[in-house]
Design an enzyme around this catalytic site. Structure first.
Site, PDB file in Angstrom:
ATOM      1  N   ASP A  63       0.872  -1.172   0.000  1.00  7.23           N
ATOM      2  CA  ASP A  63       0.000   0.000   0.000  1.00  7.23           C
ATOM      3  C   ASP A  63       0.914   1.229   0.000  1.00  7.23           C
ATOM      4  O   ASP A  63       2.142   1.113   0.118  1.00  7.23           O
ATOM      5  CB  ASP A  63      -0.978  -0.016   1.188  1.00  7.23           C
ATOM      6  CG  ASP A  63      -2.222   0.841   0.886  1.00  7.23           C
ATOM      7  OD1 ASP A  63      -2.163   1.693  -0.024  1.00  7.23           O
ATOM      8  OD2 ASP A  63      -3.251   0.670   1.555  1.00  7.23           O
TER       9      ASP A  63
HETATM   10  C1  BGC Z   1      -5.100   3.229   0.153  1.00 12.10           C
HETATM   11  C2  BGC Z   1      -5.295   2.228  -0.967  1.00 12.10           C
HETATM   12  C3  BGC Z   1      -5.202   2.925  -2.299  1.00 12.10           C
HETATM   13  C4  BGC Z   1      -3.857   3.613  -2.385  1.00 12.10           C
HETATM   14  C5  BGC Z   1      -3.627   4.323  -3.707  1.00 12.10           C
HETATM   15  C6  BGC Z   1      -3.844   4.059  -0.042  1.00 12.10           C
HETATM   16  O1  BGC Z   1      -3.782   5.103   0.865  1.00 12.10           O
HETATM   17  O2  BGC Z   1      -5.043   2.548   1.379  1.00 12.10           O
HETATM   18  O3  BGC Z   1      -6.541   1.608  -0.809  1.00 12.10           O
HETATM   19  O4  BGC Z   1      -5.387   2.010  -3.337  1.00 12.10           O
HETATM   20  O5  BGC Z   1      -3.766   4.576  -1.355  1.00 12.10           O
HETATM   21  O6  BGC Z   1      -4.392   5.453  -3.825  1.00 12.10           O
END
Ligand code: BGC
Length: 757
Positions: free
Chosen positions: A291
């Site tokens: 993530d």
């Molecule tokens: C979130 C993810 C997301 C990623 C990209 C993160 O902060 O937890 O779910 O896909 O950002 O935007």
């Protein structure tokens, strides 16, 4: 001179690498490895054998878009990045891709990713709302449309679906998943993956899906986002992991690990989770992305001391790509210092290249056409259908809904009646509010000539505390035959990092509703929200309640059709609806405990003053909320009624390799055609570890004409009766089971069966 020297070193390095590639190829032939005959594997091996260490590591790095910037151009030319997220301008995507393909040494295309969560331009209901549809087909159709729209800009990877089980309404991200149940989440998650990925990944309208957030993210303590998850082995296997296993089976091209730790180990550095379980046990050969900066955040967790160690631990744990590269650039050093073998890097690179080949990016790196597909008529029609199916009718006293034609005037009140931005919900980066159709717009367009519409919103937005427009709203109610009160939460009050400790209607909405209720007019409460908000005290003030979650672009027409009976509600709650926030986490498939409550004891006012310790009901309940929720999981009314009868089992006893067919007759006993989600639950009475009081094992959404009956049957196999213990063993234990088929998790016809030794 320096440049030349560098060139020579690089050349030698490449030569050695090519030899290594050829040798490993020959080795695979000698071992009879089938994968070498696979055309994609051949291409991957061929390309890998030509890559320098730096080029390989570049493939493992994903960065946020900066548009067509010098920095990005330079990085792409040097093969220093493999993927870019959040670029949506087709011209920029094509221009950056041209640099990758024509100006980087090996011409490896960039993979462009984006959070396409519940639609791209045409916005569908938030995933929790889609959960209420209990309709895998509509979820799949919505994801297909989202993919077509997003891919038309050059995006080929979405970070969805979110498969985290959410049982705590405080957690802002509960809105991004399909609710509290592993079976329902598995079914709808697999449908969403099928929709995004289409029939084949190399179709230019397909997006690679991403099963996220692996795993246990929804168990964050107290519903505080990013917080610690403490999950026993059996809970992990029985509750949190099944949707991810279903994602593997549905062919999800990628996985994303979550920010949280489970039992002390952050998921960005947990070899058991990614290597052992996902890759070895489940046989997953797709790519795993971190993530956003979750690898680097292992330093904050106190799990690694610096970015280099974070990269080491993450790569060893099986993370292939570092989102928004914060630490994977340290991999070069780690290889040079022999802490990581280049072959380990190769494994990760293989998975990235394999995905790019499967998506057809090497053959078709550019956008073939830029035909506008946004907001196409059929996209809007499916969005409206999805919104209709996502609405749950919670209350309908004296059949106030659908509104009778004796009602000649309506007051339209509340901050969500005409909130084109907020109706779309969280995680909307590309959908435009100018395309949203609100309930007020639809009412005026469709009923403006036949119905008097008295609009007085009373509050400008959901958190508005200013009461100065109350008088107008009360006057509008007094001047009307009925009130449509549109309440809820703005989109920004749910989603990532938007947890709430108070989940009631924010601002002065409760006060406004109470004032409007004093007019004595019949009230329909419509709630648009990212979680099941607390409406315990508001429900008695209203005659009917439609809960729509954030319904998306076409929420207005969907709700208006429901209000006037052009559509019939069929949504069922994908979560248990708490009375009060203090009941969270709350879910239907809980354990029985040693002291289960009998009935719903709410005894706080019955306890005598200075009563001794042994007061009323020493059982597992709250003195002030009892044990029951406001509405059970799976609950939802219709304008028609359904009767369940004739529950039958194919046998009263089955062996461990036999099937059990359970059936019952469902009859539409009302006057409307309507859809009903028929739900099958079981209880395993005694286990070598304790078993939940109920577990959803099957469901079917059927449409019946008024008066029509249908036999609905379900086949259970041994797999449906298995469970995991804390030693990672899956068990099938003989014993007594109860089986229910019914309209929700608290009602239904009941019978028993036995699983023989
Ligand atoms: C979130 C993810 C997301 C990623 C990209 C993160 O902060 O937890 O779910 O896909 O950002 O935007």
């Amino acid at each position: 001179m320096m440049k030349h020297k560098k060139f020579v070193t690089k050349d030698l390095f490449q030569l050695a690498n090519q030899w290594l590639g050829i040798l490993s190829f020959l080795f695979l032939i000698a071992c009879g490895d089938q994968s070498i005959n696979d055309p994609v594997e051949k291409k991957v091996s061929g390309l890998l054998s030509k890559m320098t260490l730096e080029e390989k590591i570049g493939q493992l790095i994903q960065q946020n878009s900066e548009g067509y910037s010098d920095n990005k151009i330079g990085q792409i030319k040097n093969s220093a990045i493999g993927s870019i997220l959040n670029e949506t301008n087709p011209e920029t995507i094509n221009a950056l891709q041209k640099i990758a393909v024509e100006e980087s040494r090996l011409g490896i295309p960039i993979l462009f990713g984006r959070d396409v969560i519940h639609g791209f331009k045409t916005i569908f209901p938030v995933p929790l709302g889609q959960g209420a549809s209990w309709n895998p087909q509509i979820v799949e159709e919505g994801a297909r449309i989202a993919a077509i729209e997003a891919a038309s800009t050059g995006i080929r990877w979405t970070f969805a679906p979110m498969l985290d089980i959410g049982r705590d309404q405080r957690w802002g991200r509960i809105v991004e998943g399909f609710g509290e149940d592993p079976y329902l989440t598995s079914a709808l998650g697999a449908a969403m993956i099928r929709g995004f990925q289409g029939e084949r990944l190399n179709d230019p309208t397909s997006l690679a899906a991403c099963a996220k957030h692996f795993a246990g993210y929804g168990a964050a303590e107290g519903g505080r986002d990013y917080n610690t998850s403490i999950i026993s082995g059996e809970q992990l296997r029985n509750t949190y992991l099944p949707p991810f296993k279903a994602a593997v089976d549905a062919g999800a091209a990628t996985f994303m690990v979550s920010f949280n730790e489970i039992n002390g180990v952050p998921n960005s550095g947990n070899p058991w989770l990614t290597q052992q379980l996902l890759r070895k046990e489940w046989g997953y050969d797709g790519m795993v992305v971190s993530d956003w900066n979750s690898v680097g955040e292992m330093i904050n967790h106190g799990y690694v001391k610096d970015p280099e160690e974070a990269a080491l631990v993450a790569l060893k744990a099986g993370i292939d790509m570092d989102m928004e590269n914060h630490v994977f650039s340290h991999l070069t050093n780690l290889v040079k210092n022999k802490k990581i073998k280049e072959s380990e890097i190769d494994e990760a690179v293989r998975r990235v290249l394999r995905l790019k080949f499967k998506l057809g990016l090497f053959e078709n790196p550019y956008l073939a056409t830029t035909q506008p597909v946004f907001y196409a008529e059929e996209h809007l029609a499916i969005a409206q259908k999805a919104a209709v199916e996502s609405v749950v009718l919670l209350k309908n006293e004296n059949n106030l809904l659908p509104l009778a034609n004796t009602i000649k005037s309506v007051a339209v009140i509340g901050p969500m009646a005409d909130a084109p931005h907020d109706q779309l919900g969280t995680w909307v980066f590309d959908g435009e509010k100018s395309h949203t159709v609100t309930p007020l717009t639809t009412l005026r367009e469709e009923y403006g000539s036949t119905l008097k519409i008295n609009y007085a919103q009373g509050l400008n937005f959901s958190r508005d505390k200013d009461t100065k427009q109350f008088a107008q709203a009360i006057a509008a109610a007094k001047a009307s035959d009925a009130v449509l009160f549109f309440a809820g939460e703005e989109a920004i009050l749910s989603g990532e990092a938007h947890s709430r400790a108070d989940i009631s209607l924010p601002g002065a909405q409760k006060e406004l509703l109470a004032e409007v209720a004093k007019t004595g007019k019949p009230i329909v409460l419509i709630v648009m929200a990212g979680r099941t908000t607390e409406i315990y005290k508001e429900l008695p003030l209203v005659n009917a309640c439609l809960f729509s979650f954030h319904p998306g672009t076409m929420g207005g027409p969907a709700l208006v059709d429901l209000i006037f009976g052009k559509a019939v509600p069929s949504g069922k709650l994908p979560v248990t609806y708490p009375k009060m926030v203090g009941q969270s986490p709350i879910y239907y498939n809980h354990k029985n405990t040693g002291r289960p409550p009998v009935g719903n004891i709410e005894n706080i006012d019955d306890i005598p003053l200075e009563a001794g310790q042994v007061s009323l009901g020493n059982t597992s309940h709250y003195l002030d909320a009892g044990k029951d929720p406001l509405f059970p999981f799976g609950y939802g009314l219709s304008y028609t009624t359904f009767q369940y009868s004739d529950l039958k089992l194919s046998a009263k006893e089955i062996g461990k390799d036999e099937q059990l067919v359970a059936s019952c007759v469902v009859t539409n006993t009302g006057t409307f055609e309507g859809a009903e989600t028929v739900q099958l639950y079981i209880r395993d009475w005694v286990g070598s570890i304790t078993r939940p009081v109920k577990e959803l094992k099957a469901f079917d959404k059927i449409t019946l004409k008024a008066g029509e009956s249908r036999t609905v049957s379900f086949t259970l196999t041994a797999d449906d009766l298995k469970f995991w213990n804390n030693d990672n063993q899956q068990l099938l234990e003989a014993g007594d089971f109860t089986l229910w088929i019914g309209p929700n998790s608290a009602e239904g016809l009941e019978t028993n069966f036995k699983l023989k030794e």
